[in-house]
Each structure stands twice: as structure tokens, then as C-alpha cells.
Design an enzyme around this catalytic site. Structure first.
Site, mmCIF file in Angstrom:
data_model
loop_
_atom_site.group_PDB
_atom_site.id
_atom_site.type_symbol
_atom_site.label_atom_id
_atom_site.label_comp_id
_atom_site.label_asym_id
_atom_site.label_seq_id
_atom_site.Cartn_x
_atom_site.Cartn_y
_atom_site.Cartn_z
ATOM 1 N N LYS A 150 0.848 -1.203 0.000
ATOM 2 C CA LYS A 150 0.000 0.000 0.000
ATOM 3 C C LYS A 150 0.883 1.253 0.000
ATOM 4 O O LYS A 150 0.658 2.197 -0.763
ATOM 5 C CB LYS A 150 -0.902 -0.013 1.246
ATOM 6 C CG LYS A 150 -1.876 1.153 1.337
ATOM 7 C CD LYS A 150 -2.673 1.074 2.634
ATOM 8 C CE LYS A 150 -3.701 2.173 2.722
ATOM 9 N NZ LYS A 150 -4.349 2.219 4.041
ATOM 10 N N GLU A 176 -10.191 14.671 14.393
ATOM 11 C CA GLU A 176 -10.416 15.195 13.041
ATOM 12 C C GLU A 176 -11.905 15.269 12.764
ATOM 13 O O GLU A 176 -12.659 14.413 13.198
ATOM 14 C CB GLU A 176 -9.786 14.228 12.021
ATOM 15 C CG GLU A 176 -8.408 14.603 11.591
ATOM 16 C CD GLU A 176 -8.214 16.096 11.416
ATOM 17 O OE1 GLU A 176 -9.124 16.759 10.906
ATOM 18 O OE2 GLU A 176 -7.141 16.581 11.803
ATOM 19 N N GLU A 180 -15.421 12.817 4.031
ATOM 20 C CA GLU A 180 -14.907 12.205 2.810
ATOM 21 C C GLU A 180 -15.351 13.058 1.620
ATOM 22 O O GLU A 180 -16.456 13.592 1.617
ATOM 23 C CB GLU A 180 -15.446 10.783 2.662
ATOM 24 C CG GLU A 180 -14.804 9.851 3.646
ATOM 25 C CD GLU A 180 -15.258 8.416 3.454
ATOM 26 O OE1 GLU A 180 -15.665 8.054 2.342
ATOM 27 O OE2 GLU A 180 -15.195 7.670 4.440
ATOM 28 N N PHE A 240 -27.008 19.935 7.423
ATOM 29 C CA PHE A 240 -27.388 18.588 7.885
ATOM 30 C C PHE A 240 -28.880 18.457 8.158
ATOM 31 O O PHE A 240 -29.302 17.732 9.042
ATOM 32 C CB PHE A 240 -26.523 18.156 9.087
ATOM 33 C CG PHE A 240 -25.197 17.638 8.604
ATOM 34 C CD1 PHE A 240 -24.263 18.506 8.075
ATOM 35 C CD2 PHE A 240 -24.906 16.278 8.615
ATOM 36 C CE1 PHE A 240 -23.066 18.036 7.553
ATOM 37 C CE2 PHE A 240 -23.707 15.801 8.102
ATOM 38 C CZ PHE A 240 -22.792 16.690 7.569
ATOM 39 N N CYS A 291 -18.222 6.559 9.216
ATOM 40 C CA CYS A 291 -18.174 7.245 10.518
ATOM 41 C C CYS A 291 -19.484 7.231 11.293
ATOM 42 O O CYS A 291 -19.537 6.684 12.389
ATOM 43 C CB CYS A 291 -17.710 8.679 10.330
ATOM 44 S SG CYS A 291 -15.986 8.760 9.876
ATOM 45 N N LYS A 343 -22.361 8.977 -0.302
ATOM 46 C CA LYS A 343 -22.688 10.375 -0.578
ATOM 47 C C LYS A 343 -21.885 10.782 -1.811
ATOM 48 O O LYS A 343 -20.985 10.045 -2.239
ATOM 49 C CB LYS A 343 -22.337 11.269 0.612
ATOM 50 C CG LYS A 343 -20.855 11.317 0.914
ATOM 51 C CD LYS A 343 -20.555 12.375 1.950
ATOM 52 C CE LYS A 343 -19.053 12.592 2.032
ATOM 53 N NZ LYS A 343 -18.672 13.606 2.957
HETATM 54 C C1 UDX Z 1 -18.724 12.631 8.809
HETATM 55 C C2 UDX Z 1 -18.579 13.957 9.564
HETATM 56 O O1 UDX Z 1 -19.265 14.998 8.835
HETATM 57 C C3 UDX Z 1 -17.122 14.316 9.765
HETATM 58 O O2 UDX Z 1 -16.998 15.507 10.537
HETATM 59 C C4 UDX Z 1 -16.431 13.151 10.487
HETATM 60 O O3 UDX Z 1 -15.064 13.415 10.654
HETATM 61 C C5 UDX Z 1 -16.621 11.861 9.718
HETATM 62 O O4 UDX Z 1 -18.016 11.625 9.510
HETATM 63 P P1 UDX Z 1 -18.556 11.816 6.300
HETATM 64 O O5 UDX Z 1 -18.949 10.474 6.809
HETATM 65 O O6 UDX Z 1 -17.448 11.913 5.346
HETATM 66 O O7 UDX Z 1 -18.194 12.797 7.516
HETATM 67 O O8 UDX Z 1 -19.824 12.426 5.552
HETATM 68 P P2 UDX Z 1 -20.920 13.547 5.801
HETATM 69 O O9 UDX Z 1 -20.786 14.580 4.760
HETATM 70 O O10 UDX Z 1 -20.965 14.005 7.189
HETATM 71 O O11 UDX Z 1 -22.241 12.703 5.475
HETATM 72 C C6 UDX Z 1 -22.565 11.527 6.215
HETATM 73 C C7 UDX Z 1 -23.830 10.900 5.686
HETATM 74 O O12 UDX Z 1 -24.960 11.705 6.005
HETATM 75 C C8 UDX Z 1 -23.855 10.728 4.167
HETATM 76 O O13 UDX Z 1 -24.458 9.472 3.856
HETATM 77 C C9 UDX Z 1 -24.739 11.870 3.687
HETATM 78 O O14 UDX Z 1 -25.388 11.607 2.460
HETATM 79 C C10 UDX Z 1 -25.740 11.961 4.843
HETATM 80 N N1 UDX Z 1 -26.366 13.282 4.997
HETATM 81 C C11 UDX Z 1 -25.592 14.372 5.309
HETATM 82 C C12 UDX Z 1 -27.727 13.405 4.875
HETATM 83 O O15 UDX Z 1 -28.440 12.416 4.619
HETATM 84 N N2 UDX Z 1 -28.301 14.625 5.084
HETATM 85 C C13 UDX Z 1 -27.576 15.748 5.390
HETATM 86 O O16 UDX Z 1 -28.178 16.818 5.565
HETATM 87 C C14 UDX Z 1 -26.181 15.603 5.508
#
Ligand code: UDX
Length: 478
Positions: free
Chosen positions: A35, A150, A154, A268, A279, A339
């Protein structure tokens, strides 16, 4: 400063190039030699904007790679632990990688080090790292442990690292906390933001980034509580969306009304098929386990998770309601990543929906801008699933189009061209990417989340309208 970053997953690799951007020398440590070699050659283990560009910029100079943790630990002043913390049997985080790394560092160091815990971990992990290091022979005066969680998302991880809302640094030793603060000096004083070769800011940035200093336990809790709170916002709006459907209201109006209250905030609150990814689902379970361990029964978190789990079933009912029986129906499926902006399909809510549709006899033609390879592996055994080279290709000869991921390109489709290829002139959108009026104006019916279903007046489905608005027919989505 010289840093060793242990673990080359999302958090580790992004943090490593981020630290280089801030002017530090970084050695990335991982026990997966092949890797490391790939990363060194510029082949990233996952898709992330700016990552490849920055690895190429720094590899061989400010950024080096090693599978020798003891010597990397000896040479660095700060050792960042960013290894995986997968879910254990009861939802608690499995910290065995964190412990293994601590043990190895303990046996190696000969001068003062600050151990920075960046993996998402339960409260008291920094305390356990300290204890494990002492038990494994590290002298007490030779190291301190600091928690520096952090908040990277993603898809925007590099930008999130360089333009964070805040930086949290928690520790019980002032010396160590100050040292970690100094790593982020160029973000704190804002000087990075005017760097000509720097990564473009996502928004207008003024001044520096706020650093929040807390106890180690405080920082650990901030991470879990933030993710749980964000997941709660999503489940809350999804629950409100269900009520909107039942009473004929539009959830986007409601979300905008709620979100304009500065105490709540507009982010959100996008309804959809639920949250996924590596996460939220995992961290919610881990936080639940942390609370249980601490003697608090955090039932609210169960409810957040169960609302999320129900979203897929609600979406499938919509598909059935729109198409009646599913056997031999042909569906174009847009998106399988959890997402937009990522090829990650871990815990993607799209995956069980695709499986359920295939189980019910649908023929699915999937397109995702980045996750096709992972999708092919995931659905390898499903003969009714095929993959297309574009959204338009996938819509060819399909009965209806189903949107499962909020990729930007899915929000700007040429709807008239899509209409020509769809037999039932219908889009079923699990991410609310469109204004219903726009879809209907293109001659398509539109089924989305938390809003009535809308059809053009001449659409066959729109024969018993409950209400008419602006030349389109709204059918209550119950
Ligand atoms: C998340 C946190 O935002 C980040 O701070 C942490 O470090 C890791 O977890 P991530 O998992 O990359 O980040 O994605 P994020 O953009 O938060 O979205 C998470 C999920 O929620 C996705 O499936 C997204 O589609 C969904 N989502 C997000 C919704 O369904 N509605 C929203 O309003 C926002």
C-alpha cells in the site's frame, strides 16, 4: 517540525499531506508495504480531491513513507496515531490497533515525544495509551498524550483539514498541548490562507482558525458528540419528512424554516435515504457503548439509528407505490456511494436498496461517477445488475430513474433527454436533488422524500389529483 503519522487511511493520509502544506516534515508509517509503495508511486488507496496532487508535490521530500514504526517514532518529535478503530461485537470501538501502536512506540522512544491521538476513539483512550506506554517501559517523563480529533468529511477531506471550523486539542500537559498548537500555527494565524500555492478555500475565509483547548477527555467527547449530533439532525429531518408526506407539506420548506433559526443552523437538514459511511453508523454505536460504560443509557442514540435504518424501507415503499409490482421492471440507478464526491460504499444506504430491488426481480442498470469498481465487486453475484457508462446510458430503455446518491452531476441532468428514454417518465429521487417544478416542466413525474409526488398534468398517473399547483399535479405521498 518532524511528525510521524501512523496509519494511511483517510485520516492519516489526509493529515499527513495537510501537515506538509503547513510546512512540516512527515513520515507516513503503515505496516502494509505494498500500500505504501502504491501511495509513493502516486496511486491513492481511495478517491479524495487534492490528495494525489499533494502526495505528488511532497513525496520524496517533505513526505516519506516507512513500515518501520520504531525508527520513525524515534526520529519524530510528534507521533500521530491515525489507525483504524473498527466496531467491536457490541458496537464499542476496537482499540487493538491503537494499543499495538502505543506498545511499539513505548519500546522505541529515547527522547521526549508527544503522542497525538487522531483516530476516532472513546473517552479515556488517551489515558489508556498513556497507561499502556508506561506498562511497556516508556519512562513517564519521556512522553505526553494529546487528543486532536479530526472532523474531516470524505470527498472534501483535504479542504476540511486546511480550512476547519475549529481545531480541538485536548490534553492534560500544557507543554504538549502548546506543542500541538504550534503545528497548526499557520491555520491559527491565517497565514496559510493567503499562501499562493495553497489549496483554494471552500468559502470566503477571514482571519485564522479558532483553536479550542480542552482536557483530553473533553476532546474525545467532542468528536463522538459532534458526529452523534449531526446524525441526530439528519434523522430528525427524516422523521419530519415522514410527517410532511402524511400531511401534504414540503419538507424543503420546513427545513429551510427550521434552519434559518441561527440556534439550529441550516446544515445537515437534508432529508434522504439516510446517512451512511464509515463514521456516523460506527461512531453512533461506539458513543452509545461509551455512554453505557459510563452508566448512562443514551436511548436517544438508538432512536437516531433506528430512524435511519427505516429510511431504506420507506424509500422502497415509494418505489413500489410508484411502479406497483417490481418483478421485471427496469430501473436506472444513479449512485451507490454513501454520498457524492467519494467512491466509498461502506454502510452506503444505497447498497441495501439496490439489493432489495434486485431481490424483488428488478433489472438494474447502475451508474456512479466514482464507485463503479467497488459496485462491481459488491454486486458481483447479482445477474440482474449491470453497470452503465453514464447517467444517460443507464436511463436508456429503463422504466424509471432512481437517484440514490447526491452527486453534483445528478442534480444537473438534461431532464428532457432523460424523459425521452424512460418508459414511465418518472424519477424517484432519494436525495431531493431537484425542484419538483423543474422536473415536471420537463414532462417527468417526480417522487422525492418528504414532499408530495408531482406529475405533469398529462401524465397518466395524474388522473385523480388532490391539488394543483403552478400547472403541475401534486399527489399526496401517503
Ligand atoms: C462525517 C462527519 O461529517 C465528519 O466531521 C467526520 O469526521 C466523519 O463523519 P462523512 O462520513 O465523510 O463525515 O460524511 P458527511 O458529509 O458528514 O455525510 C454523512 C452521511 O450523512 C452521508 O451518507 C450523507 O449523504 C448523509 N447526509 C448528510 C444526509 O443524509 N443529510 C444531510 O443533511 C447531511
Amino acid at each position: 517540525m518532524k511528525l510521524a503519522v501512523v496509519g494511511t487511511g483517510y485520516v492519516g493520509l489526509v493529515a499527513a499531506v495537510g501537515f506538509c502544506e503547513l510546512g512540516h516534515e512527515v513520515v507516513c508509517v503503515d505496516n502494509d508495504g505494498p500500500k505504501l509503495q502504491k501511495i509513493r508511486d502516486g496511486v491513492m488507496p481511495f478517491y479524495e480531491e487534492h490528495l494525489q496532487q499533494l502526495v505528488r508535490r511532497y513525496a520524496g521530500s517533505m513526505l516519506t513513507f516507512s513500515n518501520d514504526l520504531p525508527s520513525a517514532a524515534r526520529e519524530a518529535g510528534v507521533i500521530v496515531i491515525a489507525v483504524g478503530t473498527p466496531a467491536g461485537e457490541n458496537g464499542e470501538a476496537d482499540l487493538s490497533y491503537v494499543e499495538a501502536v502505543s506498545r511499539e512506540i513505548a519500546g522505541a522512544i529515547t527522547s521526549y515525544k508527544v503522542i497525538v491521538e487522531k483516530s476516532t476513539v472513546p473517552v479515556y483512550t488517551s489515558h489508556w495509551i498513556r497507561r499502556s506506554m508506561l506498562l511497556n517501559g516508556a519512562p513517564a517523563g519521556l512522553f505526553d498524550v494529546v487528543s486532536n480529533p479530526e472532523f474531516l468529511r470524505e470527498g472534501t477531506a483535504v479542504v476540511d483539514f486546511l480550512y476547519p471550523d475549529r481545531i480541538v486539542i485536548g490534553g492534560d500537559s500544557q507543554r504538549a498541548v502548546d506543542l500541538v498548537c504550534s503545528i497548526y500555527r499557520r491555520l491559527e494565524d491565517g497565514s496559510y490562507h493567503s499562501e499562493p500555492t495553497g489549496i483554494t478555500p471552500p468559502r470566503q475565509v477571514q482571519g485564522g482558525t479558532r483553536i479550542i483547548k480542552t482536557s483530553a477527555a473533553g476532546a474525545e467527547l467532542i468528536k463522538h458528540a459532534s458526529n452523534a449530533f449531526l446524525a441526530m439532525k439528519i434523522s430528525f429531518i427524516n422523521a419530519v419528512a415522514s410527517i410532511c408526506e402524511a400531511v401534504g407539506a414540503d419538507v424543503s420548506e420546513v427545513a429551510s424554516g427550521i434552519g434559518s433559526d441561527s440556534r439550529i443552523g441550516s446544515q445537515f437538514l437534508r432529508p434522504g435515504i439516510g446517512y451512511g459511511g464509515s463514521c456516523f453508523p460506527k461512531d453512533l454505536k461506539a458513543f452509545r457503548a461509551v455512554a453505557r460504560e459510563a452508566g448512562y443509557d443514551f436511548r436517544l442514540l438508538d432512536e437516531v439509528a433506528s430512524i435511519n435504518d427505516e429510511q431504506g424501507g420507506r424509500f422502497l415503499r415509494k418505489v413500489r407505490r410508484a411502479l406497483w409490482t417490481l418483478k421485471d421492471k427496469k430501473l436506472a440507478v444513479l449512485g451507490i456511494s454513501f454520498k457524492g464526491g467519494t467512491d466509498d460504499i461502506r454502510e452506503s444506504p444505497a447498497v441495501p436498496i439496490v439489493r432489495a430491488l434486485a431481490r424483488e426481480g428488478c433489472h438494474l442498470s447502475i451508474y456512479d461517477p466514482a464507485a463503479m469498481e467497488r459496485g462491481r465487486e459488491e454486486f458481483a453475484e447479482c445477474h440482474t445488475i449491470s453497470f452503465s457508462s453514464s447517467a444517460y446510458d443507464s436511463a436508456k430503455n429503463a422504466d424509471a430513474l432512481v437517484i440514490l446518491t447526491d452527486w453534483d452531476e445528478f442534480a444537473t441532468l438534461d431532464l428532457k433527454a432523460i424523459r425521452e428514454t424512460l418508459k414511465y417518465h418518472l424519477i424517484i429521487d432519494g436525495r431531493n436533488l431537484y425542484d419538483p417544478a423543474e422536473v415536471v416542466a420537463s414532462g417527468l413525474g417526480y417522487v422525492s422524500m418528504g414532499r408530495p409526488d408531482f406529475f405533469p398534468e398529462n401524465h397518466p398517473v395524474a388522473q385523480s389529483p388532490e391539488s394543483k399547483r403552478n400547472g403541475m399535479v401534486a399527489v399526496r405521498a401517503v
